[in-house]
Write a protein that holds these residues in place. Structure first.
Motif, short mmCIF file in Angstrom:
data_model
loop_
_atom_site.label_atom_id
_atom_site.label_comp_id
_atom_site.label_asym_id
_atom_site.label_seq_id
_atom_site.Cartn_x
_atom_site.Cartn_y
_atom_site.Cartn_z
N THR A 91 38.09 40.38 26.19
CA THR A 91 37.10 40.44 25.11
C THR A 91 37.38 39.37 24.05
O THR A 91 36.94 39.48 22.91
N SER A 92 38.14 38.35 24.43
CA SER A 92 38.45 37.25 23.51
C SER A 92 38.15 35.93 24.21
O SER A 92 37.85 35.88 25.41
N VAL A 93 38.21 34.87 23.44
CA VAL A 93 38.00 33.53 24.00
C VAL A 93 39.22 32.67 23.75
O VAL A 93 39.89 32.83 22.73
N PRO A 94 39.56 31.77 24.66
CA PRO A 94 38.86 31.51 25.92
C PRO A 94 38.98 32.68 26.89
O PRO A 94 39.95 33.42 26.85
N TRP A 95 37.96 32.83 27.72
CA TRP A 95 37.92 33.95 28.67
C TRP A 95 38.78 33.65 29.88
O TRP A 95 38.86 32.53 30.37
N PHE A 96 39.46 34.71 30.35
CA PHE A 96 40.20 34.66 31.61
C PHE A 96 39.95 35.97 32.35
O PHE A 96 39.77 37.01 31.72
N PRO A 97 39.94 35.95 33.67
CA PRO A 97 39.79 37.20 34.42
C PRO A 97 41.01 38.09 34.19
O PRO A 97 42.15 37.63 34.28
N VAL A 98 40.75 39.34 33.87
CA VAL A 98 41.82 40.29 33.56
C VAL A 98 41.75 41.46 34.52
O VAL A 98 40.68 42.04 34.72
N GLY A 99 42.88 41.81 35.11
CA GLY A 99 42.98 43.02 35.90
C GLY A 99 42.06 43.05 37.12
O GLY A 99 41.65 42.03 37.67
N ALA A 128 38.66 43.78 39.16
CA ALA A 128 37.23 43.62 38.89
C ALA A 128 36.47 44.94 38.97
O ALA A 128 35.51 45.16 38.24
N VAL A 129 36.90 45.83 39.86
CA VAL A 129 36.24 47.14 39.97
C VAL A 129 36.43 47.93 38.69
O VAL A 129 35.48 48.53 38.16
N THR A 130 37.65 47.92 38.16
CA THR A 130 37.92 48.62 36.91
C THR A 130 37.15 48.00 35.75
O THR A 130 36.63 48.71 34.89
N ARG A 131 37.07 46.67 35.73
CA ARG A 131 36.29 45.98 34.70
C ARG A 131 34.84 46.45 34.73
O ARG A 131 34.22 46.74 33.70
N HIS A 132 34.30 46.52 35.94
CA HIS A 132 32.91 46.95 36.09
C HIS A 132 32.73 48.39 35.60
O HIS A 132 31.74 48.70 34.91
N LEU A 133 33.66 49.27 35.94
CA LEU A 133 33.56 50.68 35.56
C LEU A 133 33.52 50.83 34.05
O LEU A 133 32.64 51.51 33.50
N ILE A 134 34.49 50.21 33.35
CA ILE A 134 34.56 50.39 31.90
C ILE A 134 33.38 49.73 31.21
O ILE A 134 32.81 50.27 30.25
N ASN A 135 32.96 48.56 31.69
CA ASN A 135 31.82 47.89 31.06
C ASN A 135 30.53 48.69 31.23
O ASN A 135 29.70 48.74 30.32
#
Length: 263
Positions: free
Chosen positions: A62-70, A72-79
């Motif tokens: 949630t900050s910049v510069p952006w980097f992929p974190v953790g 992707a499935v979990t990212r999708h779930l929380i978003n």
């Protein structure tokens, strides 16, 4: 479903039943009783978003510069959960958060929204909870509830936060609201259309889709780490005990108000 999810569900079931069948529901008979409930519960609605956003901060970038974190499935779930909670639609199809929707419900039934607004403004300006509590005259039970949530946030442990979110908050909401929504509209039809919509919206969203997303997220974060699962179970139990204490506080305030009115 992960066997540890089933284990946690078994451990917390007595606490869930205590909340679902709490005596507070039996004393919410008049509009003034409901106003007391809302004056306390609004703090749980608000800090729910803080818990959710903390998870998003930890599990996504949630900050910049952006980097992929953790993962992707979990990212999708929380978003996906954040979108539903932070920018849902009201009865007229207008986008707003569930917190903002709840405030509108309070305004419709003439509950006291000013104290919550004071709390938000004070906390935003000072970043000091004790000062905000004092300025807003926040009930002690609500203070304790919020403090527990932010202890979880401050732990920086995503698996613990996810467990509290899933078992103590998100997964609990459907049963909890089913307990009071059935006769609300019949008792207060002219003042509670927004509140009725809020309850039905939570039952619709949290009772199925969001609860399943939250369970998957917790399973992914705990994985096969038994220590994580143990901490998740302990945090879930404590979260439900905090909910019971909040409900006890509401019950005591309603009873005290009724006794005062009889004097």
């Amino acid at each position: 479903m992960h066997p540890n999810i089933l284990k946690i569900n078994t451990v917390i079931e007595p606490l869930r039943q205590e909340i679902i069948n709490h005596k507070v529901y039996s004393v919410i008979r008049e509009l003034d009783d409901l106003k007391v409930f809302m004056n306390y519960h609004i703090y749980a609605v608000w800090d729910f978003m803080s818990l959710l956003k903390s998870l998003q901060n930890n599990l996504t970038c949630t900050s910049v510069p952006w980097f992929p974190v953790g993962d992707a499935v979990t990212r999708h779930l929380i978003n996906e959960i954040v979108v539903g909670e932070e920018s849902d639609i009201d009865g007229a199809g207008i986008r707003k958060s569930h917190f903002e929707l709840y405030l509108e419900a309070m305004e419709q039934c003439n509950a006291d929204v000013e104290k919550m607004n004071i709390f938000i403004t004070s906390l935003k300006n000072s970043n000091e909870f004790q000062s905000a509590y004092k300025n807003a005259e926040t009930p002690l039970a609500a203070q304790n509830f919020v403090n527990f949530t932010f202890d979880c946030i401050d732990s920086k442990k995503s698996h613990l936060q996810a467990a509290v979110f899933t078992f103590g908050r998100e997964d609990l909401i459907p049963d909890m609201f089913h307990s009071i929504v059935s006769d609300m509209h019949e008792k207060f039809p002219n003042s509670l259309t927004i509140f009725k919509y809020y309850l039905e919206r939570h039952i619709e969203i949290d009772g199925d889709h969001h609860s399943n997303l939250a369970l998957t997220m917790t399973s992914n974060l705990c994985g096969e780490n038994e220590e994580f699962w143990k901490e998740a179970e302990q945090a879930s139990v404590q979260s439900l005990k905090q909910r019971i204490a909040l409900w006890d506080g509401i019950y005591d305030q309603i009873i005290a108000q009724k006794k005062y009115e009889l004097q």
